[in-house]
Scaffold this motif. Structure first.
Motif, short mmCIF file in Angstrom:
data_model
loop_
_atom_site.label_atom_id
_atom_site.label_comp_id
_atom_site.label_asym_id
_atom_site.label_seq_id
_atom_site.Cartn_x
_atom_site.Cartn_y
_atom_site.Cartn_z
N GLY A 207 -109.83 -20.66 -47.30
CA GLY A 207 -108.97 -19.56 -47.73
C GLY A 207 -108.84 -18.44 -46.73
N VAL A 208 -108.76 -18.77 -45.46
CA VAL A 208 -108.72 -17.74 -44.40
C VAL A 208 -107.33 -17.11 -44.28
N HIS A 209 -107.33 -15.80 -44.33
CA HIS A 209 -106.13 -14.99 -44.11
C HIS A 209 -106.45 -14.02 -42.98
N THR A 210 -105.47 -13.77 -42.13
CA THR A 210 -105.65 -12.82 -41.03
C THR A 210 -104.40 -11.99 -40.85
N PHE A 211 -104.60 -10.71 -40.71
CA PHE A 211 -103.50 -9.78 -40.49
C PHE A 211 -103.72 -9.04 -39.18
N TYR A 212 -102.63 -8.81 -38.47
CA TYR A 212 -102.60 -7.90 -37.33
C TYR A 212 -101.68 -6.76 -37.77
N GLY A 213 -102.28 -5.69 -38.26
CA GLY A 213 -101.47 -4.62 -38.85
C GLY A 213 -100.84 -5.14 -40.13
N HIS A 214 -99.51 -5.11 -40.18
CA HIS A 214 -98.79 -5.60 -41.35
C HIS A 214 -98.33 -7.05 -41.19
N ILE A 215 -98.59 -7.64 -40.03
CA ILE A 215 -98.15 -9.01 -39.76
C ILE A 215 -99.25 -9.99 -40.13
N GLN A 216 -98.91 -10.96 -40.96
CA GLN A 216 -99.90 -11.97 -41.36
C GLN A 216 -99.85 -13.14 -40.39
N ARG B 98 -110.32 -18.67 -32.33
CA ARG B 98 -111.18 -17.50 -32.10
C ARG B 98 -112.05 -17.20 -33.32
N MET B 99 -111.51 -17.42 -34.50
CA MET B 99 -112.31 -17.21 -35.72
C MET B 99 -113.37 -18.28 -35.87
N VAL B 100 -113.02 -19.52 -35.60
CA VAL B 100 -114.00 -20.62 -35.68
C VAL B 100 -115.15 -20.36 -34.71
N LEU B 101 -114.85 -19.77 -33.57
CA LEU B 101 -115.88 -19.47 -32.57
C LEU B 101 -116.64 -18.18 -32.86
N GLY B 102 -116.21 -17.45 -33.88
CA GLY B 102 -116.89 -16.21 -34.24
C GLY B 102 -116.47 -15.02 -33.39
N LEU B 103 -115.36 -15.15 -32.67
CA LEU B 103 -114.88 -14.06 -31.82
C LEU B 103 -114.01 -13.08 -32.58
N ALA C 24 -109.69 -12.20 -44.80
CA ALA C 24 -110.19 -12.73 -46.07
C ALA C 24 -110.55 -14.19 -45.86
N GLY C 25 -111.42 -14.71 -46.72
CA GLY C 25 -111.84 -16.10 -46.62
C GLY C 25 -113.16 -16.22 -45.90
N ALA C 26 -113.59 -17.46 -45.68
CA ALA C 26 -114.90 -17.71 -45.07
C ALA C 26 -114.83 -18.87 -44.08
N ILE C 27 -115.67 -18.75 -43.05
CA ILE C 27 -115.79 -19.81 -42.04
C ILE C 27 -117.27 -20.10 -41.83
N SER C 28 -117.61 -21.38 -41.86
CA SER C 28 -118.98 -21.76 -41.51
C SER C 28 -118.93 -22.87 -40.47
N LEU C 29 -119.79 -22.76 -39.48
CA LEU C 29 -119.91 -23.71 -38.40
C LEU C 29 -121.34 -24.21 -38.42
N PHE C 30 -121.51 -25.50 -38.62
CA PHE C 30 -122.85 -26.09 -38.77
C PHE C 30 -123.62 -25.42 -39.91
N GLY C 31 -122.91 -25.07 -40.99
CA GLY C 31 -123.55 -24.54 -42.18
C GLY C 31 -123.85 -23.05 -42.17
#
Length: 104
Positions: free
Chosen positions: A12-21, A51-56, A61-68
Motif C-alpha cells: 500500500g505504498v503512496h508517495t507524494f512530492y508536494g501535491h503530486i502523487q 529508492r524506497m526499496v533501498l531505504g533512501l 503511506a504504506g510499508a516496505i520490508s526487505l528481508f523481513g
C-alpha cells in the motif's frame, strides 16, 4: 527472515512530492530467488520505488520490508540492481552480468 517472509514486501505504498502523487497504492511481493523487472514510462515512479526499496526515501503511506525488516544499508548489500542506462555485456552470460552488477 523466516521461510514464510518474502524477500521484499511493499504494501500500500503512496508517495507524494508536494501535491503530486508519484506512487498510488503499490503492492509488490518478491520471494527469495526471484528476479524482478520494473518497467514503465518516464515519470511512472520506477526510480522513486527503487529508492524506497533501498531505504533512501520514505513512503508517504504504506510499508516496505526487505528481508523481513525496514530497509538498511546492510540489507542493500544483499540485492542487485541492473540499470537500463548501463546495459549488459554481450560477452558475459546472464549470470556473469548479474554477478558483475552485484559486485559493483
Amino acid at each position: 527472515m523466516s521461510a514464510a517472509q518474502p524477500m521484499l514486501a511493499v504494501r500500500g505504498v503512496h508517495t507524494f512530492y508536494g501535491h503530486i502523487q508519484a506512487l498510488h497504492g503499490v503492492d509488490i511481493h518478491v520471494d527469495a530467488g526471484e528476479i524482478v523487472t520494473i518497467i514503465g514510462a518516464n515519470g511512472a515512479g520506477k526510480t522513486t520505488l527503487i529508492r524506497m526499496v533501498l531505504g533512501l526515501l520514505q513512503p508517504s503511506a504504506g510499508a516496505i520490508s526487505l528481508f523481513g525488516r525496514r530497509p538498511t544499508r546492510e540489507q542493500r548489500r544483499r540485492i542487485g540492481y541492473v540499470p537500463q542506462s548501463l546495459g549488459l555485456y554481450a560477452d558475459l552470460t546472464v549470470e556473469e552480468n548479474l554477478q558483475f552488477r552485484a559486485e559493483v
